[in-house]
Design a protein around this motif. Structure first.
Motif, short mmCIF file in Angstrom:
data_model
loop_
_atom_site.label_atom_id
_atom_site.label_comp_id
_atom_site.label_asym_id
_atom_site.label_seq_id
_atom_site.Cartn_x
_atom_site.Cartn_y
_atom_site.Cartn_z
N THR A 25 0.94 -1.11 -0.32
CA THR A 25 0.12 -0.03 -0.08
C THR A 25 0.57 1.62 -0.02
O THR A 25 0.70 2.08 -1.03
N THR A 26 1.71 0.91 0.31
CA THR A 26 3.07 2.29 0.61
C THR A 26 3.21 2.48 -0.82
O THR A 26 3.28 3.94 -1.25
N ARG A 27 3.88 1.19 -1.11
CA ARG A 27 4.64 1.65 -2.57
C ARG A 27 3.65 2.09 -3.10
O ARG A 27 4.01 2.78 -3.86
N LEU A 28 2.35 1.57 -3.91
CA LEU A 28 1.40 2.21 -4.67
C LEU A 28 1.06 3.52 -3.95
O LEU A 28 1.26 4.85 -4.90
N GLU A 29 0.71 4.15 -2.99
CA GLU A 29 0.81 5.40 -2.26
C GLU A 29 2.33 6.40 -2.81
O GLU A 29 1.81 7.23 -3.08
N ALA A 30 3.04 5.84 -2.48
CA ALA A 30 4.61 7.04 -3.30
C ALA A 30 4.25 6.94 -5.18
O ALA A 30 4.96 7.77 -5.16
N ASP A 31 3.95 5.93 -5.57
CA ASP A 31 3.88 5.59 -6.20
C ASP A 31 2.81 7.00 -6.92
O ASP A 31 2.99 7.34 -7.97
N GLU A 32 1.91 7.10 -7.11
CA GLU A 32 0.60 7.68 -7.27
C GLU A 32 1.13 9.11 -6.93
O GLU A 32 1.03 10.45 -7.77
N LEU A 33 1.87 9.04 -5.54
CA LEU A 33 2.39 10.28 -5.12
C LEU A 33 3.31 10.93 -6.57
O LEU A 33 4.00 11.89 -6.52
N ARG A 34 4.25 10.15 -6.35
CA ARG A 34 5.50 10.70 -8.28
C ARG A 34 4.98 10.87 -9.05
O ARG A 34 5.12 11.78 -9.34
N ALA A 35 3.17 10.13 -9.07
CA ALA A 35 2.89 10.51 -10.39
C ALA A 35 2.83 12.02 -10.55
O ALA A 35 2.34 13.48 -11.24
N ARG A 36 1.86 12.31 -9.10
CA ARG A 36 1.04 13.73 -9.36
C ARG A 36 2.62 14.83 -9.22
O ARG A 36 1.95 15.41 -10.19
#
Length: 125
Positions: A25-36
């Motif tokens: 979940t943390t990795r997914l959130e980090a990926d979403e943050l990188r995309a943002r």
């Protein structure tokens, strides 16, 4: 005793699974943050480009305004000089006419008419 060991192993496995899910979940959130962040960087670059373009356009407009102001001052100066010359010629023509020198006065009036045309053309020089 065996049940206690089994329960401890189950609890240990459940803890690892929960930690693994949390990590994913943390990795997914980090990926979403990188995309943002990447999207915001793109927007920021676009806005900076627009800002630079606007700055260049404003500088060009200012230069054009200064150039126009200089040209207009030159026009006004030249126009005022022509107007003074025209007034002097008009007074000479009136004086010639008063002395009965009609041909000379007529030549000056023609010259005045030509000066009016020249004065109108100054604006386009």
């Amino acid at each position: 005793h065996f049940r206690l060991l089994q329960a401890e192993r189950d609890l240990f496995r459940a803890g690892w699974e929960a930690a693994d899910r949390a990590l994913q979940t943390t990795r997914l959130e980090a990926d979403e943050l990188r995309a943002r962040v990447k999207s915001l960087e793109t927007i920021l670059k676009s806005e900076l480009t627009k800002s630079r373009t606007l700055k260049v356009a404003l500088e060009a407009a200012h230069k054009a305004s200064v150039a126009f102001e200089d040209k207009y001052k030159q026009y006004r100066k030249k126009s005022a000089g022509l107007e003074r010359e025209k007034t002097a010629l008009y007074h000479q023509a009136v004086a010639l006419q008063a002395r009965g020198q009609f041909e000379e006065a007529s030549a000056l009036y023609e010259h005045l008419l030509a000066a009016d045309t020249t004065n109108a053309e100054v604006a386009f020089a």
